[in-house]
Design a protein around this motif. Sequence first.
Motif, PDB file in Angstrom:
ATOM      1  N   GLU A   1       6.601  28.656  37.691  1.00 30.87           N
ATOM      2  CA  GLU A   1       8.035  28.370  37.589  1.00 30.87           C
ATOM      3  C   GLU A   1       8.528  28.565  36.152  1.00 30.87           C
ATOM      4  OE1 GLU A   1       8.363  24.416  38.993  1.00 30.87           O
ATOM      5  OE2 GLU A   1       8.127  24.940  41.132  1.00 30.87           O
ATOM      6  N   TYR A   2       7.709  28.118  35.188  1.00 32.64           N
ATOM      7  CA  TYR A   2       8.085  28.284  33.769  1.00 32.64           C
ATOM      8  C   TYR A   2       8.201  29.756  33.398  1.00 32.64           C
ATOM      9  CZ  TYR A   2       7.175  28.912  28.801  1.00 32.64           C
ATOM     10  OH  TYR A   2       7.211  29.344  27.498  1.00 32.64           O
ATOM     11  N   GLN A   3       7.252  30.560  33.840  1.00 30.72           N
ATOM     12  CA  GLN A   3       7.286  31.985  33.527  1.00 30.72           C
ATOM     13  C   GLN A   3       8.513  32.652  34.137  1.00 30.72           C
ATOM     14  OE1 GLN A   3       3.430  33.114  34.996  1.00 30.72           O
ATOM     15  NE2 GLN A   3       2.407  32.772  33.020  1.00 30.72           N
ATOM     16  N   GLN A   4       8.900  32.211  35.350  1.00 27.48           N
ATOM     17  CA  GLN A   4      10.108  32.735  35.973  1.00 27.48           C
ATOM     18  C   GLN A   4      11.354  32.326  35.188  1.00 27.48           C
ATOM     19  OE1 GLN A   4      10.484  34.843  38.437  1.00 27.48           O
ATOM     20  NE2 GLN A   4      12.730  34.692  38.514  1.00 27.48           N
ATOM     21  N   GLN A   5      11.409  31.037  34.792  1.00 30.22           N
ATOM     22  CA  GLN A   5      12.539  30.552  34.005  1.00 30.22           C
ATOM     23  C   GLN A   5      12.618  31.240  32.645  1.00 30.22           C
ATOM     24  OE1 GLN A   5      11.843  26.355  33.821  1.00 30.22           O
ATOM     25  NE2 GLN A   5      12.387  25.996  35.981  1.00 30.22           N
ATOM     26  N   LEU A   6      11.458  31.476  32.026  1.00 29.39           N
ATOM     27  CA  LEU A   6      11.435  32.151  30.726  1.00 29.39           C
ATOM     28  C   LEU A   6      11.957  33.575  30.843  1.00 29.39           C
ATOM     29  CD1 LEU A   6      10.636  31.995  27.743  1.00 29.39           C
ATOM     30  CD2 LEU A   6       8.344  32.794  28.393  1.00 29.39           C
ATOM     31  N   SER A   7      11.567  34.254  31.908  1.00 34.85           N
ATOM     32  CA  SER A   7      12.049  35.615  32.126  1.00 34.85           C
ATOM     33  C   SER A   7      13.565  35.639  32.315  1.00 34.85           C
ATOM     34  CB  SER A   7      11.344  36.216  33.348  1.00 34.85           C
ATOM     35  OG  SER A   7      11.848  37.506  33.633  1.00 34.85           O
ATOM     36  N   GLU A   8      14.094  34.671  33.095  1.00 38.58           N
ATOM     37  CA  GLU A   8      15.541  34.585  33.307  1.00 38.58           C
ATOM     38  C   GLU A   8      16.268  34.241  32.003  1.00 38.58           C
ATOM     39  OE1 GLU A   8      15.985  31.702  36.354  1.00 38.58           O
ATOM     40  OE2 GLU A   8      15.236  33.012  37.962  1.00 38.58           O
ATOM     41  N   TYR A   9      15.674  33.342  31.202  1.00 38.94           N
ATOM     42  CA  TYR A   9      16.288  32.955  29.926  1.00 38.94           C
ATOM     43  C   TYR A   9      16.361  34.146  28.966  1.00 38.94           C
ATOM     44  CZ  TYR A   9      16.606  30.958  25.244  1.00 38.94           C
ATOM     45  OH  TYR A   9      16.966  30.688  23.947  1.00 38.94           O
ATOM     46  N   GLU A  10      15.265  34.895  28.857  1.00 43.03           N
ATOM     47  CA  GLU A  10      15.252  36.059  27.961  1.00 43.03           C
ATOM     48  C   GLU A  10      16.249  37.111  28.422  1.00 43.03           C
ATOM     49  OE1 GLU A  10      11.178  37.149  28.091  1.00 43.03           O
ATOM     50  OE2 GLU A  10      10.569  35.774  26.469  1.00 43.03           O
ATOM     51  N   SER A  11      16.354  37.299  29.724  1.00 42.30           N
ATOM     52  CA  SER A  11      17.328  38.247  30.257  1.00 42.30           C
ATOM     53  C   SER A  11      18.759  37.789  29.946  1.00 42.30           C
ATOM     54  CB  SER A  11      17.126  38.396  31.759  1.00 42.30           C
ATOM     55  OG  SER A  11      18.044  39.282  32.313  1.00 42.30           O
ATOM     56  N   HIS A  12      18.992  36.481  30.076  1.00 39.84           N
ATOM     57  CA  HIS A  12      20.318  35.904  29.782  1.00 39.84           C
ATOM     58  C   HIS A  12      20.661  36.074  28.308  1.00 39.84           C
ATOM     59  CE1 HIS A  12      23.684  33.123  30.012  1.00 39.84           C
ATOM     60  NE2 HIS A  12      23.169  32.457  29.001  1.00 39.84           N
TER      61      HIS A  12
ATOM     62  N   PRO B   1      28.161  31.064  28.733  1.00 37.97           N
ATOM     63  CA  PRO B   1      27.673  29.877  28.042  1.00 37.97           C
ATOM     64  C   PRO B   1      26.220  30.030  27.619  1.00 37.97           C
ATOM     65  CG  PRO B   1      27.792  29.482  30.407  1.00 37.97           C
ATOM     66  CD  PRO B   1      28.425  30.826  30.154  1.00 37.97           C
ATOM     67  N   GLY B   2      25.884  29.388  26.535  1.00 37.86           N
ATOM     68  CA  GLY B   2      24.509  29.432  26.063  1.00 37.86           C
ATOM     69  C   GLY B   2      23.625  28.525  26.891  1.00 37.86           C
ATOM     70  N   SER B   3      22.334  28.691  26.776  1.00 42.69           N
ATOM     71  CA  SER B   3      21.387  27.869  27.515  1.00 42.69           C
ATOM     72  C   SER B   3      20.187  27.589  26.635  1.00 42.69           C
ATOM     73  CB  SER B   3      20.944  28.576  28.808  1.00 42.69           C
ATOM     74  OG  SER B   3      20.335  29.814  28.506  1.00 42.69           O
ATOM     75  N   LEU B   4      19.504  26.495  26.973  1.00 41.01           N
ATOM     76  CA  LEU B   4      18.321  26.124  26.208  1.00 41.01           C
ATOM     77  C   LEU B   4      17.086  26.802  26.783  1.00 41.01           C
ATOM     78  CD1 LEU B   4      18.993  22.295  25.790  1.00 41.01           C
ATOM     79  CD2 LEU B   4      19.341  24.100  24.102  1.00 41.01           C
ATOM     80  N   PRO B   5      16.130  27.156  25.931  1.00 45.59           N
ATOM     81  CA  PRO B   5      14.907  27.787  26.445  1.00 45.59           C
ATOM     82  C   PRO B   5      14.101  26.793  27.267  1.00 45.59           C
ATOM     83  CG  PRO B   5      14.674  27.292  24.104  1.00 45.59           C
ATOM     84  CD  PRO B   5      16.111  27.031  24.464  1.00 45.59           C
ATOM     85  N   PRO B   6      13.412  27.259  28.311  1.00 48.81           N
ATOM     86  CA  PRO B   6      12.596  26.343  29.129  1.00 48.81           C
ATOM     87  C   PRO B   6      11.382  25.862  28.355  1.00 48.81           C
ATOM     88  CG  PRO B   6      12.217  28.616  29.790  1.00 48.81           C
ATOM     89  CD  PRO B   6      13.324  28.656  28.785  1.00 48.81           C
ATOM     90  N   PHE B   7      10.894  24.687  28.732  1.00 43.08           N
ATOM     91  CA  PHE B   7       9.706  24.134  28.085  1.00 43.08           C
ATOM     92  C   PHE B   7       8.476  24.409  28.954  1.00 43.08           C
ATOM     93  CE2 PHE B   7      13.116  21.623  26.237  1.00 43.08           C
ATOM     94  CZ  PHE B   7      12.772  21.651  24.889  1.00 43.08           C
ATOM     95  N   PRO B   8       7.392  24.844  28.358  1.00 50.38           N
ATOM     96  CA  PRO B   8       6.176  25.109  29.153  1.00 50.38           C
ATOM     97  C   PRO B   8       5.583  23.799  29.673  1.00 50.38           C
ATOM     98  CG  PRO B   8       5.702  25.307  26.806  1.00 50.38           C
ATOM     99  CD  PRO B   8       7.192  25.137  26.927  1.00 50.38           C
TER     100      PRO B   8
END
Length: 332
Positions: A116-127, A35-42
């Motif tokens: 937390e945002y930087q961690q979420q962004l890294s996970e989002y880009e990997s996904h 499934p797709g996901s939305l990018p995290p907001f800073p």
Amino acid sequence: MRQPPGFYPVILVPDSIRQFCANNPIPVLAESATPGSLPPFPPRLPASNKSGYSLVIKLWIASVVVVMLVKWLSGMSVMAFWSSLVCSSVSAMAAFSYLRFANSKVCDRYKQRLAEYQQQLSEYESHQLHRLRLKYKEIEQYNSLVQERYKLLKRLLKEIVQPPAGQGKAGVQQGVSEKQFFVYLCRYFSGFHDFCMGGDFPIPGTSLRYSADFILVHQPTGLAIDIEIDEPYEGRTGKPHHCVDRGKDSQRNRFFLERNWVVIRFSELQVVKYPDSCCKAIARIIAQITGDYRGLVRLQSIDDLTLHKQWTVKEARYMAKTRFRNSYLQAS
């Protein structure tokens, strides 16, 4: 590939091709199971406390001025005067300390949220990278299936499609709208189709022959299409032509279907008034049979072709009497 009976365009597909399409459905590009996901907001930057510091300084200055005025007007003792100044200064220092403490807490929360945002962004880009790899793999598999289907269809059509005895319409009078429509065929089908005006097909047991208005062949598969333009009456004589209650066209259609040609018949009005939409109808039938959507993509912004009722002999005679063809031929 189904069209409502009694209307143009008339689209006829040989049983051999229908059977092939039923046994070899066009592959469908599957959506990724991930499934797709939305990018995290800073996180928002913390608000500045400069206004708070400025207010404390202003209040401290105001309190000092008030103390000095009271001393000057009421003769306040020196002890009381300095005590008031000290209290005012201590209050100001306490306010400064509180503001610095609150500002420090806000900054700490911001740093935590930023981490937390930087961690979420890294996970989002990997996904997203993983989804792109899966999509690329699915597209490769889809293209492989389509190419394999091309080969099967080409092998079938090469064996069963009877080519014309000759090309060109030498000695055959061309309809008024044919040259104009040929320009549109060139515009939309150049590159991966072979096409020409006309083609001669001898009728077995006679010296007669059928001549196609247009021949269009899909290069990757060899799908052959006879494209016809039907006018309601002959221009010179007014004689009814291509009437639905006569069997002449049905006999001709069977001739081409038995030789495994797709037959597409447009009314002259459709070709003159909506040539782009006629080309879209051709591209759609090619896509439905072969799975090649390139032509349809070129025409995706064009409106679908408006249906035109087929005519009877009686209706054709009335149209000839009222010069119906002039209503669209003269305007073109």
